[in-house]
Design an enzyme around this catalytic site. Structure first.
Site, PDB file in Angstrom:
ATOM      1  N   GLN A 195       0.837  -1.199   0.000  1.00 59.47           N
ATOM      2  CA  GLN A 195       0.000   0.000   0.000  1.00 59.47           C
ATOM      3  C   GLN A 195       0.870   1.246   0.000  1.00 59.47           C
ATOM      4  O   GLN A 195       0.387   2.338  -0.256  1.00 59.47           O
ATOM      5  CB  GLN A 195      -0.894   0.024   1.248  1.00 59.47           C
ATOM      6  CG  GLN A 195      -1.961  -1.053   1.286  1.00 59.47           C
ATOM      7  CD  GLN A 195      -2.702  -1.100   2.612  1.00 59.47           C
ATOM      8  OE1 GLN A 195      -2.719  -2.135   3.254  1.00 59.47           O
ATOM      9  NE2 GLN A 195      -3.302  -0.006   3.041  1.00 59.47           N
ATOM     10  N   PHE A 226      -6.114  -4.048   3.259  1.00 62.26           N
ATOM     11  CA  PHE A 226      -6.865  -3.818   4.507  1.00 62.26           C
ATOM     12  C   PHE A 226      -5.992  -3.234   5.611  1.00 62.26           C
ATOM     13  O   PHE A 226      -6.288  -3.409   6.791  1.00 62.26           O
ATOM     14  CB  PHE A 226      -7.548  -5.114   4.969  1.00 62.26           C
ATOM     15  CG  PHE A 226      -8.425  -5.740   3.915  1.00 62.26           C
ATOM     16  CD1 PHE A 226      -9.582  -5.086   3.497  1.00 62.26           C
ATOM     17  CD2 PHE A 226      -8.084  -6.942   3.306  1.00 62.26           C
ATOM     18  CE1 PHE A 226     -10.386  -5.638   2.499  1.00 62.26           C
ATOM     19  CE2 PHE A 226      -8.883  -7.494   2.309  1.00 62.26           C
ATOM     20  CZ  PHE A 226     -10.033  -6.848   1.905  1.00 62.26           C
ATOM     21  N   GLU A 230       0.248  -1.627   4.614  1.00 62.26           N
ATOM     22  CA  GLU A 230       0.622  -0.211   4.703  1.00 62.26           C
ATOM     23  C   GLU A 230       2.086  -0.112   5.122  1.00 62.26           C
ATOM     24  O   GLU A 230       2.852   0.663   4.559  1.00 62.26           O
ATOM     25  CB  GLU A 230      -0.277   0.530   5.707  1.00 62.26           C
ATOM     26  CG  GLU A 230       0.101   2.004   5.821  1.00 62.26           C
ATOM     27  CD  GLU A 230      -0.838   2.846   6.674  1.00 62.26           C
ATOM     28  OE1 GLU A 230      -1.993   2.429   6.913  1.00 62.26           O
ATOM     29  OE2 GLU A 230      -0.416   3.935   7.103  1.00 62.26           O
ATOM     30  N   ARG A 308      -5.372   7.406  16.676  1.00 63.06           N
ATOM     31  CA  ARG A 308      -6.728   7.378  16.116  1.00 63.06           C
ATOM     32  C   ARG A 308      -7.734   6.801  17.121  1.00 63.06           C
ATOM     33  O   ARG A 308      -8.911   7.163  17.116  1.00 63.06           O
ATOM     34  CB  ARG A 308      -6.784   6.653  14.770  1.00 63.06           C
ATOM     35  CG  ARG A 308      -8.018   7.032  13.969  1.00 63.06           C
ATOM     36  CD  ARG A 308      -8.022   6.418  12.577  1.00 63.06           C
ATOM     37  NE  ARG A 308      -7.484   7.273  11.538  1.00 63.06           N
ATOM     38  CZ  ARG A 308      -8.153   8.274  10.940  1.00 63.06           C
ATOM     39  NH1 ARG A 308      -9.393   8.549  11.278  1.00 63.06           N
ATOM     40  NH2 ARG A 308      -7.577   8.982   9.991  1.00 63.06           N
ATOM     41  N   PHE A 342      -8.187   1.465  11.809  1.00 66.98           N
ATOM     42  CA  PHE A 342      -6.929   2.012  12.302  1.00 66.98           C
ATOM     43  C   PHE A 342      -7.018   2.477  13.759  1.00 66.98           C
ATOM     44  O   PHE A 342      -6.673   3.613  14.082  1.00 66.98           O
ATOM     45  CB  PHE A 342      -6.534   3.185  11.388  1.00 66.98           C
ATOM     46  CG  PHE A 342      -5.055   3.484  11.328  1.00 66.98           C
ATOM     47  CD1 PHE A 342      -4.186   2.689  10.606  1.00 66.98           C
ATOM     48  CD2 PHE A 342      -4.524   4.592  11.980  1.00 66.98           C
ATOM     49  CE1 PHE A 342      -2.826   2.990  10.521  1.00 66.98           C
ATOM     50  CE2 PHE A 342      -3.164   4.896  11.916  1.00 66.98           C
ATOM     51  CZ  PHE A 342      -2.319   4.085  11.179  1.00 66.98           C
ATOM     52  N   THR A 438      -4.209  11.266  10.388  1.00 65.52           N
ATOM     53  CA  THR A 438      -4.157  12.075  11.609  1.00 65.52           C
ATOM     54  C   THR A 438      -2.826  12.816  11.709  1.00 65.52           C
ATOM     55  O   THR A 438      -2.727  13.824  12.390  1.00 65.52           O
ATOM     56  CB  THR A 438      -4.373  11.193  12.850  1.00 65.52           C
ATOM     57  OG1 THR A 438      -3.416  10.135  12.832  1.00 65.52           O
ATOM     58  CG2 THR A 438      -5.780  10.605  12.840  1.00 65.52           C
ATOM     59  N   ALA A 507      -6.085   5.368   5.250  1.00 63.31           N
ATOM     60  CA  ALA A 507      -6.879   6.404   5.900  1.00 63.31           C
ATOM     61  C   ALA A 507      -8.140   6.758   5.117  1.00 63.31           C
ATOM     62  O   ALA A 507      -8.719   7.824   5.339  1.00 63.31           O
ATOM     63  CB  ALA A 507      -6.024   7.647   6.173  1.00 63.31           C
ATOM     64  N   GLU A 711     -13.123   2.904   5.170  1.00 56.78           N
ATOM     65  CA  GLU A 711     -13.078   2.344   6.520  1.00 56.78           C
ATOM     66  C   GLU A 711     -14.339   2.526   7.369  1.00 56.78           C
ATOM     67  O   GLU A 711     -14.700   1.618   8.120  1.00 56.78           O
ATOM     68  CB  GLU A 711     -11.895   2.953   7.296  1.00 56.78           C
ATOM     69  CG  GLU A 711     -10.548   2.577   6.752  1.00 56.78           C
ATOM     70  CD  GLU A 711      -9.460   3.448   7.366  1.00 56.78           C
ATOM     71  OE1 GLU A 711      -9.375   4.635   6.998  1.00 56.78           O
ATOM     72  OE2 GLU A 711      -8.732   2.956   8.229  1.00 56.78           O
TER      73      GLU A 711
HETATM   74  N1  MTE Z   1     -11.444  -2.687  -0.062  1.00 50.33           N
HETATM   75  C1  MTE Z   1     -10.904  -3.772  -0.653  1.00 50.33           C
HETATM   76  N2  MTE Z   1     -11.627  -4.449  -1.550  1.00 50.33           N
HETATM   77  N3  MTE Z   1      -9.637  -4.191  -0.345  1.00 50.33           N
HETATM   78  C2  MTE Z   1      -8.869  -3.541   0.594  1.00 50.33           C
HETATM   79  O1  MTE Z   1      -7.737  -3.946   0.856  1.00 50.33           O
HETATM   80  N4  MTE Z   1      -8.753  -1.687   2.214  1.00 50.33           N
HETATM   81  C3  MTE Z   1      -9.528  -0.792   3.077  1.00 50.33           C
HETATM   82  C4  MTE Z   1     -10.558  -0.010   2.259  1.00 50.33           C
HETATM   83  N5  MTE Z   1     -11.293  -0.886   1.400  1.00 50.33           N
HETATM   84  C5  MTE Z   1      -9.431  -2.404   1.246  1.00 50.33           C
HETATM   85  C6  MTE Z   1     -10.734  -2.000   0.857  1.00 50.33           C
HETATM   86  C7  MTE Z   1      -8.715   0.157   3.814  1.00 50.33           C
HETATM   87  S1  MTE Z   1      -7.965  -0.362   5.219  1.00 50.33           S
HETATM   88  C8  MTE Z   1      -8.584   1.458   3.429  1.00 50.33           C
HETATM   89  S2  MTE Z   1      -7.714   2.567   4.351  1.00 50.33           S
HETATM   90  C9  MTE Z   1      -9.187   1.954   2.198  1.00 50.33           C
HETATM   91  O2  MTE Z   1      -9.857   0.929   1.478  1.00 50.33           O
HETATM   92  C10 MTE Z   1      -8.064   2.556   1.349  1.00 50.33           C
HETATM   93  O3  MTE Z   1      -8.484   2.952   0.111  1.00 50.33           O
HETATM   94  P1  MTE Z   1      -9.185   4.379  -0.149  1.00 50.33           P
HETATM   95  O4  MTE Z   1      -8.380   5.370   0.596  1.00 50.33           O
HETATM   96  O5  MTE Z   1      -9.127   4.489  -1.598  1.00 50.33           O
HETATM   97  O6  MTE Z   1     -10.580   4.251   0.411  1.00 50.33           O
HETATM   98  N1  HPA Z   2      -4.893   6.305   8.985  1.00 46.52           N
HETATM   99  C1  HPA Z   2      -4.399   5.277   8.300  1.00 46.52           C
HETATM  100  N2  HPA Z   2      -3.140   5.075   8.094  1.00 46.52           N
HETATM  101  C2  HPA Z   2      -2.277   5.947   8.627  1.00 46.52           C
HETATM  102  C3  HPA Z   2      -2.732   7.036   9.356  1.00 46.52           C
HETATM  103  C4  HPA Z   2      -4.106   7.234   9.539  1.00 46.52           C
HETATM  104  O1  HPA Z   2      -4.579   8.180  10.175  1.00 46.52           O
HETATM  105  N3  HPA Z   2      -1.651   7.709   9.752  1.00 46.52           N
HETATM  106  C5  HPA Z   2      -0.588   7.030   9.283  1.00 46.52           C
HETATM  107  N4  HPA Z   2      -0.968   5.970   8.595  1.00 46.52           N
HETATM  108 MO1  MOS Z   3      -6.325   1.420   5.948  1.00 47.45          MO
HETATM  109  S1  MOS Z   3      -6.133   0.589   7.807  1.00 47.45           S
HETATM  110  O1  MOS Z   3      -5.874   3.017   6.537  1.00 47.45           O
HETATM  111  O2  MOS Z   3      -4.936   0.814   5.195  1.00 47.45           O
END
Ligand code: MTE
Ligand code: HPA
Ligand code: MOS
Length: 760
Positions: A195, A226, A230, A308, A342, A438, A507, A711
Site C-alpha cells: 500500500q 486492509f 501499509e 486514532r 486504524f 491524523t 486512511a 473504513e
Molecule cells: N477494499 C478492498 N476491496 N480491499 C482492501 O484492501 N482496504 C480498506 C478499504 N477498502 C481495502 C478496501 C482500507 S484499510 C482502506 S484505508 C481503504 O480501502 C483505502 O483505500 P481508499 O483510501 O481508496 O478508500
Molecule cells: N490512517 C491510516 N493510516 C495511517 C494514518 C491514519 O490516520 N496515519 C498514518 N498511517
Molecule cells: Mo487502511 S487501515 O488506513 O490501510
C-alpha cells in the site's frame, strides 16, 4: 453511467488474467527466496549455523543481518525494528535469515538444515503485564476536554467497566510478497504488493545503503491490503532487494498463507478500562478511558493507530468532560499494524460498552442514551475540532423513520415474549469517522496526466488499487473533468519514478487526495485545450467553450471539432499535453503538544440498526438484518461505494463475532491457519443488508463531493456484538454485559447458561 460503474478490474479478476506479484513472468535466473524465522517468541541467539544449508543443491546464498550493507532497520515511525534478528529474538515468526535458491523446493530442503541455538527469555503477551513492567513501544498519549474526574462527583450515575477487543487477521487473498529485479549500474526495480510504494523505497534504500533514486518501486494492484500492507509489505521487498544486491540476480519472495499468518502483525488487541458519568436525564457528563494497546514487539504503526483510538474515543457523542489515555504496550507478539479503521473501532467499542453498561444498570435501552448524546454542529471534539456539517442526527433520524425502527423493536420484544429457545436482540450503531491522515504532513498527493497525441490518456498517481476501486474512481474523475469517455483513460501502475514521495494508500483518503490532484491536472489540460479550440474557432474567450462527449461545444452548441482533432492540433501547436498536479488538504492542522487542532478535512457519518437471532439450545446465531443510513456525500459511484459498505460491515462483523485470534502464553499463534481461524462466509453474512444513502450535497474537501468510504462502515459491525449480548439477556436474565469480543458461538453458549436462574 456513474450508477452502474463496476470496478474496472472485475472482468480480468473473474477471468484470472489480473496480474499480482506472483503472476509476473519470471526473468531467467530468478532466485526463489524463503524466510527462516524464529520458532520462539523471546530468546538470546547463541548460534546460527547456516553452513550445511548453504551447501545444499540449488542454494546460492543464505542472507543474514551480516549481509546488510546499509542499516539492518525497517522501522517506519520509530527505528526499532531490525530486518533480520541479530542477537535477540522478540517474537515468534521474526525473520532470521533468507534462503536464496534456484527453486523453492531446494530452498525448503535447506531451511530444515539451518541450525539455531538460543536461550529462551520470559515471554510477555499480556498488555497489563507489559504495562506493569513499564514496557512500551512509544510514548503514551492523553486527550483531555475539561475535567472529567471532577465532574464524576457531581453525576447522578457513574459506572465503570473493562473491555477486551481482540486482534484481527487481514487475510488479504494475495499474501505478502515482492519481486526484485536488477537493472543496470546497481539500480534495482522492486515489484511489491504494498500500500506504500514510497515506504518500501525509503526503507529498502536504507537497508541497501543506497539513495532512494536507485530504487524503483512498482505496484500494479494488490489482492487486498486492509492495512496489512501499509507498513508490513516492506520487510519482504527489502529482503528480496538485499538478495539482488548481493547476488546480482532477480529474487522473488512470496509468503505462503501459513507463513504470512505467523510472521505478520494484525489488528491490535486492546484491553480497556472505562468510567462514564450521567445525569438523571441520561446526558453523558463525563467519560474517561484507558486503552492498553497490544503493540507487539516493535512500534510499526502503533503510535498512529493509538492516536486514532483517542480521536474516536467518543464516537458520535458530544461529551463535555473527557479524559482518554492510550498506552502502546510492548509484548512478544509480531508487531501489530494498520487494519481498516486504524484503532478507531477499538476506541468506539469502548464508549459503546460504557453506554450499554449504563443502560443495563439503569434499565433503559442503550439507544435512548445514544440518541440523547449525539453530536451536533458547534460541539467540540475532545481534540479541539468543532463539529460542522454534522450529519449524525440526520442519519439516525432517517434510519428511525425509513426503517420504522420503533416498530422493529416492538416486533423483537413480541417475538421474545412468545419464543422460549430462540431469542432476538437489536442494537443501534452510530458512527462518526474523521477523514485525513491524523498525521497532518501526510495529507498530500500528486498526479501525472499524459494526453497522448491520439487522444488517449494515461494517468499516474500515488494511489494503489487494492480492490477498493480507487482506479475506477480516478477514471471517473478524469472522465468528468475532461469530458471524454472512460475508454480513453488508462490508469497506469503506481510507480515511484512517475509519482514520488507518496503517502500510503490508507486512511480512506486515497481517492480524495489523489483524485483532487487528478482533477487539478485535468482542469489545467482542459483549459489549455479550450484555448486551442478558441484559436481554431477564432474566438477570444474560452468561457463559452466546453468539452463533453468527446466533442467541443460553444455556448452548448456542437462545433465540428472532436476530442482527437483538438488534441492533435494542440500537439502540432507545440502545446504540452502533460500535467503534473499537487494537492494538499487545506485547513487541517494539529498541535501534538496541546493535543488540540483541526486534524480532519471532514467527518463521515452513519447509523446502523442490527437485529440478530440466537438459538439458545445450540448457541448459534444469525444476523437477521443490518439496515444502514450512510453519508456518502454525493457519491461518484453508488455501486462501488455500496460494495465498500457491505465489505467493511461484514469485516467488522467478523472481528466482533467469529475471528478469534489466539496466542498461547509462549507467544505462539494457535489460530495459525484457515481451519482454526474463521472468517465470515456467505452463510454468516446478514440475511438482509439494506443501505440507504443520506441525500446530501457532499463536502468540498471530498473528491467531487463524494465522501471517503473505505473504513467507516467497518464500525457498523460493532452493533452486532451488542445485539447479540442483548439477545442473550432475553434468555438469561442474570447475564451481565461482558464486553469481550469476539462473541463466538462457544462464548455465547456459555453466556446463555452461566448463572441462569433456572435448572436445565
Ligand atoms: N477494499 C478492498 N476491496 N480491499 C482492501 O484492501 N482496504 C480498506 C478499504 N477498502 C481495502 C478496501 C482500507 S484499510 C482502506 S484505508 C481503504 O480501502 C483505502 O483505500 P481508499 O483510501 O481508496 O478508500
Ligand atoms: N490512517 C491510516 N493510516 C495511517 C494514518 C491514519 O490516520 N496515519 C498514518 N498511517
Ligand atoms: Mo487502511 S487501515 O488506513 O490501510
Amino acid at each position: 453511467m456513474e450508477h452502474t460503474t463496476k470496478n474496472k478490474d472485475s472482468i480480468s479478476h473473474v477471468r484470472g488474467t489480473s496480474i499480482f506479484v506472483d503472476d509476473i513472468s519470471e526473468i531467467r535466473g530468478t532466485l526463489q527466496g524463503l524466510v527462516f524465522d524464529s520458532p520462539v517468541a523471546h530468546a538470546h541467539i547463541t548460534s546460527l549455523d547456516i553452513s550445511d544449508a548453504e551447501r545444499c543443491t540449488g542454494v546460492v546464498k543464505i542472507l543474514t543481518y551480516n549481509d546488510i550493507r546499509g542499516e539492518n532497520q525497517i522501522g517506519g515511525i520509530i527505528q526499532d525494528e531490525p530486518l533480520f534478528a541479530e542477537k535477540e529474538i522478540h517474537f515468534q515468526g521474526q525473520a532470521i535469515a533468507l534462503i536464496l535458491a534456484e527453486t523453492l523446493a531446494e530452498a525448503k530442503k535447506a531451511q530444515k538444515l539451518i541450525q539455531l541455538t538460543y536461550t529462551e527469555l520470559p515471554v510477555v503477551t499480556s498488555v497489563r503485564q507489559a504495562h506493569k513492567n513499564g514496557r512500551f513501544t512509544n510514548a503514551s498519549r492523553t486527550f483531555r476536554k475539561n475535567d472529567a474526574e471532577k465532574i464524576f462527583a457531581k453525576c447522578d450515575y457513574v459506572f465503570e467497566g473493562q473491555v477486551f477487543t481482540n486482534g484481527q487477521e487481514h487475510l488479504y487473498l494475495e499474501t505478502q510478497g515482492a519481486y526484485s529485479v536488477p537493472l543496470e549500474n546497481g539500480n534495482i526495480k522492486i515489484y511489491s504488493s504494498t500500500q506504500g510504494p514510497t515506504s518500501v523505497q525509503k526503507a529498502t534504500a536504507k537497508v541497501l545503503g543506497v539513495p532512494m533514486h536507485r530504487l524503483e518501486v512498482e505496484v500494479n494492484r494488490l489482492g487486498g491490503g486492509f492495512g496489512g500492507k501499509e507498513d508490513q509489505a516492506t520487510a519482504w521487498a527489502a529482503m528480496a532487494a538485499v538478495g539482488t544486491q548481493i547476488t546480482g540476480r532477480p529474487v522473488k519472495l512470496i509468503l505462503d498463507r501459513h507463513s504470512d499468518m505467523r510472521m505478520t502483525g494484525k489488528r491490535h488487541p486492546y484491553e480497556s478500562d472505562f468510567k462514564i458519568g450521567l445525569d438523571k436525564n441520561l446526558k453523558i457528563k463525563a467519560y474517561t478511558a484507558t486503552f492498553y494497546q497490544n503493540a507487539g514487539a516493535a512500534a510499526d504503526l502503533s503510535p498512529a493507530v493509538a492516536e486514532r483510538t483517542l480521536f474516536h474515543a467518543t464516537n458520535s457523542y458530544n461529551i463535555e468532560n473527557v479524559e482518554v489515555t492510550v498506552h502502546s504496550c510492548k509484548t512478544n507478539l509480531p508487531p501489530n499494524t494498520a487494519f481498516r479503521g486504524f484503532g478507531g473501532p477499538q476506541g468506539m467499542f469502548v464508549i459503546e460498552a460504557a453506554i450499554s453498561k449504563a443502560a443495563e444498570a439503569l434499565g433503559v435501552s442503550a439507544h435512548k442514551i445514544q440518541e440523547l448524546n449525539l453530536l451536533k454542529d458547534g460541539d467540540e471534539f475532545p481534540y479541539g475540532q468543532i463539529a460542522s456539517e454534522t450529519l449524525i442526527q440526520d442519519t439516525w433520524n432517517k434510519a428511525f423513520t425509513t426503517f420504522d425502527i420503533e416498530k422493529n423493536i416492538q416486533q423483537v420484544a413480541d417475538f421474545n415474549s412468545k419464543s422460549k429457545y430462540f431469542k432476538k436482540g437489536y442494537a443501534l450503531m452510530p458512527i462518526t469517522f474523521g477523514i485525513s491522515f491524523t498525521n497532518t504532513p501526510m495529507n498530500h498527493a500528486r498526479a501525472l496526466v499524459h494526453i497522448y497525441q491520439d487522444g488517449s490518456v494515461g494517468i499516474s498517481t500515488g494511489a494503489v488499487e487494492m480492490g477498493q476501486s480507487v482506479n475506477t474512481k480516478m477514471v471517473l474523475v478524469a472522465t468528468l473533468t475532461l469530458g471524454i469517455s472512460p475508454e480513453k483513460i488508462k490508469i497506469e501502475t503506481t510507480n515511484t519514478t512517475r509519482v514520488a514521495n507518496t503517502s500510503p494508500t490508507a486512511a480512506s483518503a486515497t481517492a480524495d487526495l489523489n483524485g483532487k490532484a487528478v482533477e487539478m491536472a485535468c482542469k489545467i489540460l482542459s483549459n489549455r485545450l479550450k484555448t486551442e479550440s478558441a484559436r481554431l474557432l477564432h474566438l477570444t474567450d474560452i468561457k463559452q467553450i466546453s468539452i463533453k462527449d468527446n466533442q467541443v461545444f460553444v455556448s452548448e452548441k456542437l462545433v465540428e471539432i472532436s476530442w482527437e482533432e483538438l488534441v492533435l492540433s494542440a500537439h502540432l501547436q507545440r502545446l504540452s499535453l502533460t500535467e503534473n498536479a499537487h494537492y494538499s488538504t487545506p485547513e487541517i492542522h494539529f498541535d501534538k503538544s496541546k493535543e488540540k487542532g483541526h486534524p480532519f478535512a471532514y467527518h463521515v457519518y452513519g447509523t446502523a440498526f442490527t437485529v440478530v437471532s440466537i438459538d439458545c439450545i445450540k448457541g448459534i446465531y444469525e444476523i437477521d438484518s443490518v439496515k444502514i443510513v450512510h453519508d456518502f456525500g454525493k457519491s461518484l459511484s453508488p455501486a462501488l461505494d455500496f460494495g465498500q459498505v457491505e465489505g467493511a460491515l461484514v469485516q467488522g462483523i467478523g472481528w466482533m463475532t467469529m475471528e478469534e485470534l489466539l496466542y498461547n502464553e509462549k507467544g505462539r499463534l494457535l489460530s495459525n491457519s484457515l481451519s482454526g481461524y474463521k472468517v465470515p462466509d456467505i452463510f454468516s453474512v446478514p440475511k438482509i443488508i439494506e443501505i440507504l444513502p443520506l441525500e446530501t450535497v457532499g463536502h468540498k474537501h471530498a473528491i467531487l463531493k463524494s465522501k471517503a468510504v473505505g473504513e467507516p462502515p467497518l464500525m457498523y459491525g460493532i452493533g452486532t456484538y451488542f445485539a447479540l449480548e442483548n439477545a442473550i439477556k432475553q434468555f438469561n436474565p442474570n447475564y451481565k454485559h461482558k464486553f469481550n469480543s469476539p462473541l463466538t458461538p462457544e462464548k455465547l453458549l456459555n453466556a446463555l447458561y452461566d448463572n441462569h436462574p433456572n435448572e436445565f
